[in-house]
Write a protein that holds these residues in place. Structure first.
Motif, mmCIF file in Angstrom:
data_model
loop_
_atom_site.group_PDB
_atom_site.id
_atom_site.type_symbol
_atom_site.label_atom_id
_atom_site.label_comp_id
_atom_site.label_asym_id
_atom_site.label_seq_id
_atom_site.Cartn_x
_atom_site.Cartn_y
_atom_site.Cartn_z
ATOM 1 N N LEU A 150 4.343 8.119 -3.458
ATOM 2 C CA LEU A 150 4.063 7.491 -4.746
ATOM 3 C C LEU A 150 2.592 7.492 -5.113
ATOM 4 O O LEU A 150 2.245 7.458 -6.295
ATOM 5 C CB LEU A 150 4.602 6.062 -4.745
ATOM 6 N N ASP A 157 3.444 2.738 -9.058
ATOM 7 C CA ASP A 157 4.541 2.190 -8.263
ATOM 8 C C ASP A 157 4.242 2.164 -6.769
ATOM 9 O O ASP A 157 5.093 1.750 -5.977
ATOM 10 C CB ASP A 157 5.805 3.015 -8.498
ATOM 11 N N ALA A 158 3.074 2.609 -6.375
ATOM 12 C CA ALA A 158 2.753 2.703 -4.949
ATOM 13 C C ALA A 158 2.317 1.349 -4.408
ATOM 14 O O ALA A 158 1.345 0.765 -4.874
ATOM 15 C CB ALA A 158 1.656 3.738 -4.724
ATOM 16 N N ALA A 159 3.056 0.841 -3.428
ATOM 17 C CA ALA A 159 2.659 -0.390 -2.755
ATOM 18 C C ALA A 159 1.559 -0.069 -1.749
ATOM 19 O O ALA A 159 1.578 0.985 -1.103
ATOM 20 C CB ALA A 159 3.849 -1.023 -2.040
ATOM 21 N N SER A 165 5.723 8.111 1.975
ATOM 22 C CA SER A 165 7.081 7.897 2.462
ATOM 23 C C SER A 165 7.258 8.516 3.839
ATOM 24 O O SER A 165 6.546 9.458 4.208
ATOM 25 C CB SER A 165 8.084 8.515 1.482
ATOM 26 N N ARG A 198 13.483 7.451 -4.274
ATOM 27 C CA ARG A 198 12.305 6.671 -3.873
ATOM 28 C C ARG A 198 12.360 5.335 -4.584
ATOM 29 O O ARG A 198 12.037 5.218 -5.756
ATOM 30 C CB ARG A 198 11.016 7.409 -4.228
ATOM 31 N N SER A 199 12.783 4.319 -3.878
ATOM 32 C CA SER A 199 12.908 2.991 -4.474
ATOM 33 C C SER A 199 11.568 2.270 -4.453
ATOM 34 O O SER A 199 10.749 2.460 -3.550
ATOM 35 C CB SER A 199 13.943 2.165 -3.717
ATOM 36 N N THR A 200 11.344 1.446 -5.468
ATOM 37 C CA THR A 200 10.128 0.639 -5.537
ATOM 38 C C THR A 200 10.498 -0.754 -6.022
ATOM 39 O O THR A 200 11.575 -0.977 -6.581
ATOM 40 C CB THR A 200 9.109 1.238 -6.530
ATOM 41 N N ARG A 201 9.599 -1.706 -5.826
ATOM 42 C CA ARG A 201 9.859 -3.052 -6.315
ATOM 43 C C ARG A 201 9.740 -3.142 -7.828
ATOM 44 O O ARG A 201 10.375 -3.961 -8.464
ATOM 45 C CB ARG A 201 8.871 -4.034 -5.659
ATOM 46 N N LEU A 207 8.904 5.797 -13.529
ATOM 47 C CA LEU A 207 9.022 6.418 -12.211
ATOM 48 C C LEU A 207 10.032 7.560 -12.245
ATOM 49 O O LEU A 207 9.796 8.633 -11.675
ATOM 50 C CB LEU A 207 9.442 5.384 -11.168
#
Length: 398
Positions: A150, A157-159, A165, A198-201, A207
């Motif tokens: 991400l 969206d990158a934590a 990943s 690719r899941s994100t919060r 995305l």
């Protein structure tokens, strides 16, 4: 003022009294509605599409039976989930097989049964090569999961703790090129699709646009001729303020058109978007003690483990079913609603300026069926029973 169970009609509110607490209640009507909404949005935006349900999100047999009956595919991520789906009546052609925990026997059954198989690990390529050699003369199609970092594809969206990943084959390290080389060298095997989950919060629509754009770049860079694009799940349809399935799929469809990929079959694998709103947990108040400054410490037979095993939330949607008229009870400034385990942090939520709770009162927690059943354990107390609500009748699930 008496509060009622908002997700059920007036004639259904008495059903709570039939639940032996703690108990899960699956509303089949809501589940069917979520599936119908997703399928309609896909049909409106994609020329070809396939909907899979993420079994890991909630593998309850009642859910799987309903999903199969509704014609939705099962998306599984391990040999155990493969077996679970097969036992629930899904044929191999009705299963999408992802994840690193496959085994050779299930991969062979999947390939020979025309399942969608998206390769995640090197050992899977070894198995597929062996299976293809043993089945000389047959032609097999497989997919390949591409790593989505991400910090490069969608920095918004990158934590911070996980910008890159650990899943799929990476372009940067050369793994993707090597995996493609190996597949191209296998007689009877053809790369048919890419998997880019690719899941994100945040679960932003943007995305998914960027995932399609990245897929287009990969397809062009390596000269791929594909049948499908698998965009996985992660759609935040049960989260307040998040987009609808029409907005997600509309954005994906528009981006596919922009890149000339509109003829590809689109595979999506929602889990939470389908099942969360269909489940509620019914609990009972079993004890009330006095805390500091006039507050009450309320213990229920439920637990934070049932609702959120990561202990991140306290904003659960809830309805209180009082055992007597709440208008005749004193209003308490603060009530701390806790679970039944021996963990001090098992504190579910706070009630502010509400009628005092008493033993025997019930609390219905809504939209809490995603992952909580799958990740719950028998810690201290057995897992809650699952009930199915259908046409106004409540039955206990096997």
């Amino acid at each position: 003022m008496r509060r009622l169970i908002m997700i059920w009609s007036e004639m259904r509110k008495g059903i709570v009294g039939e639940v032996v607490t703690p108990g899960w209640v699956l509303d089949l009507g809501t589940l069917e509605g979520r599936v119908a909404a997703c399928r309609a949005a896909m049909a409106d935006n994609f020329a070809r599409w396939r909907m899979g349900y993420s079994v890991k999100t909630n593998g309850c047999r009642a859910v799987l039976d309903a999903i199969r009956r509704l014609g939705v595919k099962a998306e599984v991520v391990s040999a155990d989930e493969w077996k679970l789906a097969r036992e629930a009546g899904f044929e191999p052609r009705d299963i999408i097989y992802n994840g690193p925990m496959k085994d050779r026997a299930s991969v062979a059954e999947a390939m020979r049964g025309s399942a969608v198989v998206n390769v995640e690990c090197w050992r899977e390529l070894d198995w597929i090569e062996e299976i293809a050699e043993a089945d000389c003369g047959k032609e097999y199609k497989i997919g390949l999961r591409v790593r989505v970092d991400l910090d490069k594809v969608s920095p918004r969206d990158a934590a911070q703790e996980e910008p890159t990943s650990r899943f799929g084959f990476s372009e940067d390290g050369g793994d993707l090129a090597e995996a493609l080389r190996r597949i191209n060298a296998m007689p009877g095997v053809r790369l048919a699709g890419l998997h880019l989950h690719r899941s994100t919060r945040g679960r932003h629509v943007d995305l998914y646009r960027k995932l399609v754009g990245y897929a287009s770049d990969v397809i062009a860079r390596y000269g791929l001729r594909l049948d499908y694009l698998d965009l996985g799940g992660g759609y935040g349809l049960e989260t307040p303020g998040k987009p609808s399935c029409g907005q997600y799929f509309g954005a994906i469809g528009t981006e596919l058109q922009r890149h000339g990929l509109q003829d590809l079959e689109v595979i999506v694998e929602p889990g939470t978007a389908v099942v969360a709103g269909a489940f509620s947990l019914v609990t009972s108040v079993i004890d009330v003690k006095h805390g500091r400054d006039g507050s009450l410490l309320v213990t229920t037979d439920g637990s934070q483990n049932d609702l959120d095993i990561f202990y991140r939330r306290n904003d659960f949607k809830r309805d209180i079913i009082y055992g007597s008229d709440p208008a005749e009870r004193s209003v308490v400034p603060l009530q701390l609603v806790c679970g039944c385990t021996c963990l001090e942090q098992d504190r579910i939520t706070r009630l502010v300026n509400s009628p005092a709770l008493m033993p025997g009162d019930k609390i219905l927690w809504r939209n809490v069926g995603a992952y909580t059943l799958s990740l719950s354990s028998d810690f201290i107390r057995r897992r809650p029973t699952v009930y199915v609500l259908h046409d106004g009748r409540l039955t206990r699930s096997e």
